[in-house]
Design an enzyme around this catalytic site. Structure first.
Site, PDB file in Angstrom:
ATOM      1  N   ASN A 257       0.791  -1.223   0.000  1.00 29.36           N
ATOM      2  CA  ASN A 257       0.000   0.000   0.000  1.00 29.36           C
ATOM      3  C   ASN A 257       0.831   1.284   0.000  1.00 29.36           C
ATOM      4  O   ASN A 257       0.328   2.334  -0.357  1.00 29.36           O
ATOM      5  CB  ASN A 257      -0.954   0.005   1.206  1.00 29.36           C
ATOM      6  CG  ASN A 257      -0.264  -0.384   2.499  1.00 29.36           C
ATOM      7  OD1 ASN A 257       0.361  -1.442   2.585  1.00 29.36           O
ATOM      8  ND2 ASN A 257      -0.351   0.454   3.493  1.00 29.36           N
TER       9      ASN A 257
ATOM     10  N   GLN B  87      -4.980  -3.664  -2.182  1.00 34.12           N
ATOM     11  CA  GLN B  87      -4.462  -2.654  -3.115  1.00 34.12           C
ATOM     12  C   GLN B  87      -4.461  -3.142  -4.564  1.00 34.12           C
ATOM     13  O   GLN B  87      -4.345  -2.337  -5.480  1.00 34.12           O
ATOM     14  CB  GLN B  87      -3.052  -2.223  -2.702  1.00 34.12           C
ATOM     15  CG  GLN B  87      -3.003  -1.452  -1.393  1.00 34.12           C
ATOM     16  CD  GLN B  87      -3.594  -0.052  -1.496  1.00 34.12           C
ATOM     17  OE1 GLN B  87      -3.687   0.531  -2.576  1.00 34.12           O
ATOM     18  NE2 GLN B  87      -4.010   0.499  -0.366  1.00 34.12           N
TER      19      GLN B  87
ATOM     20  N   SER C  33     -11.294  -4.799   0.243  1.00 39.00           N
ATOM     21  CA  SER C  33     -12.001  -3.701   0.878  1.00 39.00           C
ATOM     22  C   SER C  33     -12.722  -2.882  -0.190  1.00 39.00           C
ATOM     23  O   SER C  33     -12.121  -2.518  -1.204  1.00 39.00           O
ATOM     24  CB  SER C  33     -10.971  -2.825   1.604  1.00 39.00           C
ATOM     25  OG  SER C  33     -11.620  -1.743   2.221  1.00 39.00           O
ATOM     26  N   ALA C  34     -14.004  -2.569   0.053  1.00 43.51           N
ATOM     27  CA  ALA C  34     -14.789  -1.855  -0.959  1.00 43.51           C
ATOM     28  C   ALA C  34     -14.214  -0.480  -1.270  1.00 43.51           C
ATOM     29  O   ALA C  34     -14.236  -0.027  -2.425  1.00 43.51           O
ATOM     30  CB  ALA C  34     -16.243  -1.732  -0.496  1.00 43.51           C
ATOM     31  N   HIS C  35     -13.669   0.212  -0.239  1.00 43.83           N
ATOM     32  CA  HIS C  35     -13.262   1.602  -0.488  1.00 43.83           C
ATOM     33  C   HIS C  35     -11.905   1.726  -1.177  1.00 43.83           C
ATOM     34  O   HIS C  35     -11.378   2.824  -1.338  1.00 43.83           O
ATOM     35  CB  HIS C  35     -13.333   2.445   0.794  1.00 43.83           C
ATOM     36  CG  HIS C  35     -12.218   2.254   1.773  1.00 43.83           C
ATOM     37  ND1 HIS C  35     -11.265   3.222   2.018  1.00 43.83           N
ATOM     38  CD2 HIS C  35     -11.919   1.217   2.581  1.00 43.83           C
ATOM     39  CE1 HIS C  35     -10.436   2.780   2.955  1.00 43.83           C
ATOM     40  NE2 HIS C  35     -10.811   1.570   3.309  1.00 43.83           N
TER      41      HIS C  35
ATOM     42  N   THR D 139     -26.006  -8.143  12.086  1.00 47.00           N
ATOM     43  CA  THR D 139     -26.907  -7.744  10.996  1.00 47.00           C
ATOM     44  C   THR D 139     -26.083  -7.115   9.875  1.00 47.00           C
ATOM     45  O   THR D 139     -25.232  -6.265  10.123  1.00 47.00           O
ATOM     46  CB  THR D 139     -27.974  -6.750  11.520  1.00 47.00           C
ATOM     47  OG1 THR D 139     -28.666  -7.399  12.576  1.00 47.00           O
ATOM     48  CG2 THR D 139     -28.933  -6.334  10.429  1.00 47.00           C
TER      49      THR D 139
ATOM     50  N   CYS E  74      10.937  10.335   9.731  1.00 49.19           N
ATOM     51  CA  CYS E  74      11.327  10.857  11.043  1.00 49.19           C
ATOM     52  C   CYS E  74      10.687  10.121  12.200  1.00 49.19           C
ATOM     53  O   CYS E  74      11.295   9.950  13.245  1.00 49.19           O
ATOM     54  CB  CYS E  74      11.006  12.343  11.128  1.00 49.19           C
ATOM     55  SG  CYS E  74       9.312  12.712  10.700  1.00 49.19           S
TER      56      CYS E  74
HETATM   57  N1  PMP Z   1      -4.657  -3.858   3.781  1.00 51.98           N
HETATM   58  C1  PMP Z   1      -4.137  -2.919   2.981  1.00 51.98           C
HETATM   59  C2  PMP Z   1      -2.995  -3.262   2.096  1.00 51.98           C
HETATM   60  C3  PMP Z   1      -4.664  -1.626   2.989  1.00 51.98           C
HETATM   61  O1  PMP Z   1      -4.126  -0.686   2.195  1.00 51.98           O
HETATM   62  C4  PMP Z   1      -5.765  -1.335   3.840  1.00 51.98           C
HETATM   63  C5  PMP Z   1      -6.377   0.062   3.890  1.00 51.98           C
HETATM   64  N2  PMP Z   1      -5.453   1.081   4.165  1.00 51.98           N
HETATM   65  C6  PMP Z   1      -6.264  -2.357   4.658  1.00 51.98           C
HETATM   66  C7  PMP Z   1      -5.696  -3.593   4.592  1.00 51.98           C
HETATM   67  C8  PMP Z   1      -7.394  -2.097   5.615  1.00 51.98           C
HETATM   68  O2  PMP Z   1      -8.593  -1.964   4.930  1.00 51.98           O
HETATM   69  P1  PMP Z   1      -9.871  -1.255   5.600  1.00 51.98           P
HETATM   70  O3  PMP Z   1      -9.637   0.207   5.492  1.00 51.98           O
HETATM   71  O4  PMP Z   1     -11.026  -1.728   4.768  1.00 51.98           O
HETATM   72  O5  PMP Z   1      -9.974  -1.754   7.000  1.00 51.98           O
END
Ligand code: PMP
Length: 386
Positions: free
Chosen positions: A154, A191, A211-213, A249, A335
């Protein structure tokens, strides 16, 4: 000046088509576990979303578990596999071999498991931020129950040799007898989802997080692919939703959003990937021409939408300057290594130069235009000279 967004690796913008599907689902009253018509309607929406995610991953619907996001998926996979293995072999010492630049949701979970007596073998990365399959092979012992390597990092955007690591795990597995513990391959694919064909079965992956976002869907929802038959103890118990593997739920609107995002990727990912790769190539060309800037990784195995650059100043200062200039990027700071998530990947690199200076991660994708990239390159030129 309008603000430009170059932080897709932190969170991708919500695709308006996803939002439309979510809005509809959010307005339907009821609980998907209820047997009346409203409940059944919501259940159908969840089932459809599960089909979409299963199709995207080319797996069976029964192997998809919806979660609150990839943090939960990662924790549930590691913790759930370990607890199941412990229950069946309480007398055995168990080990996990993991890449050195895993996301904190993995590394912090591993640190906790270590406190509970699980041995963690850290597998280093090379100067390109990549784990070598040979090192994974060396790290596997007869007590190893999990190999855990992310699909792509990431911070650095380095794509890991997942096919080769899958081969190594399969070979080690084949040598095990009926009394030996199972060896499972756990992969955080967060990613990679938006640009790479992520097909867990092709690489012998037993558990995979998304992850959806990070794929143009909403925040707070994700999925765990868990291969059928994988020994697993659920993290969240209760009402038995998700076939008893994740109670609570369901976040119906979120799940519908994830399903719609998966449908869109199935059709558009290839185009997204090619377009984003072309943007990256142009940007990297411009950035390399700026004196005092160093672009991480040039072996062609980086995510198309992620560029990590190091300048003369530390990452926090650079990111702040970009923010003031109206551009959102992320800092990978040197840092305060250890206290910042972004720094751990840099700290694991054998080449200290990126760690010492830190830097910024520029990330983009589906909605980024050529003009935005041109503006970014021109502004970067000015900012690093200031
Ligand atoms: N794994 C990686 C490589 C990610 O980049 C992220 C999100 N920064 C996550 C896991 C965690 O995902 P979430 O934000 O859906 O908890």
């Amino acid at each position: 000046m309008s603000r430009l967004y170059f932080d897709y690796a932190a969170s991708t913008p919500l695709d308006p088509r996803v939002k439309e599907a979510m809005d509809q689902a959010a307005m339907t009253a009821g609980n998907p576990s209820s047997l009346h018509a409203s409940g059944r309607m919501l259940r159908e929406k969840i089932d459809r979303a599960r089909q979409s995610v299963a199709e995207l991953l080319d797996v069976d619907e029964t192997e998809v578990i919806f979660t609150s996001g990839a943090t939960e998926s990662n924790v549930a996979a590691l913790d759930g596999i370990v607890r199941a293995a412990r229950a069946s072999r309480p007398e055995k010492r168990l080990r996990i071999a993991a890449g050195a630049i895993e996301h904190s949701s993995v590394s912090a979970t591993l640190a906790q498991l270590r406190e509970y007596g699980i041995a963690i073998d850290n597998v280093p990365v090379d100067a390109d931020g990549r784990v070598s399959p040979e090192d994974i092979a060396k790290a596997i012992t007869p007590d190893t129950i999990i190999v855990c390597v992310m699909w792509a990092n990431n911070v650095l955007g380095s794509i890991q040799p997942i096919a080769e690591i899958g081969g190594v795990v399969a070979a080690a597995r084949a040598k095990r007898g009926p009394k030996d513990p199972p060896l499972l391959f756990v992969c955080d694919a967060v990613q990679a989802m938006s640009t790479q064909p992520v097909l867990p079965r092709q690489h012998g992956i037993d558990a995979l997080s998304l992850s959806a976002h990070k794929m143009y869907g909403p925040k707070g929802v994700g999925a765990l692919y868990l291969k059928r038959g994988t020994p697993f103890a659920p993290l969240i118990t209760g009402g038995g939703q998700e076939s008893g593997r994740r109670s609570g739920t369901e976040n119906v609107a979120g799940i519908v959003g994830l399903g719609r995002a998966a449908d869109l990727l199935l059709v558009e990912r290839e185009t997204d990937r090619e377009r984003t790769a072309a943007l990256r190539a142009g940007l990297v060309r411009e950035l390399r021409a700026i004196s005092g800037l160093e672009v991480f990784g040039d072996d062609g195995r980086q995510l198309p939408g992620t560029v990590f650059v190091s300048g003369r100043e530390n990452g926090d200062v650079m990111a702040m300057k970009f923010d003031v200039a109206g551009m959102a990027v992320s800092a990978g700071s040197a840092c305060d290594a250890g206290s910042r998530k972004n720094s751990s990947a840099l700290a694991a690199l054998p080449d200290r130069k990126f760690f010492e200076k830190g830097g910024i991660r520029i990330s983009f994708g589906r909605f980024t235009t050529e003009q935005e990239i041109r503006t970014l390159a021109a502004q970067t030129k000015k900012l690093v000279r200031q």
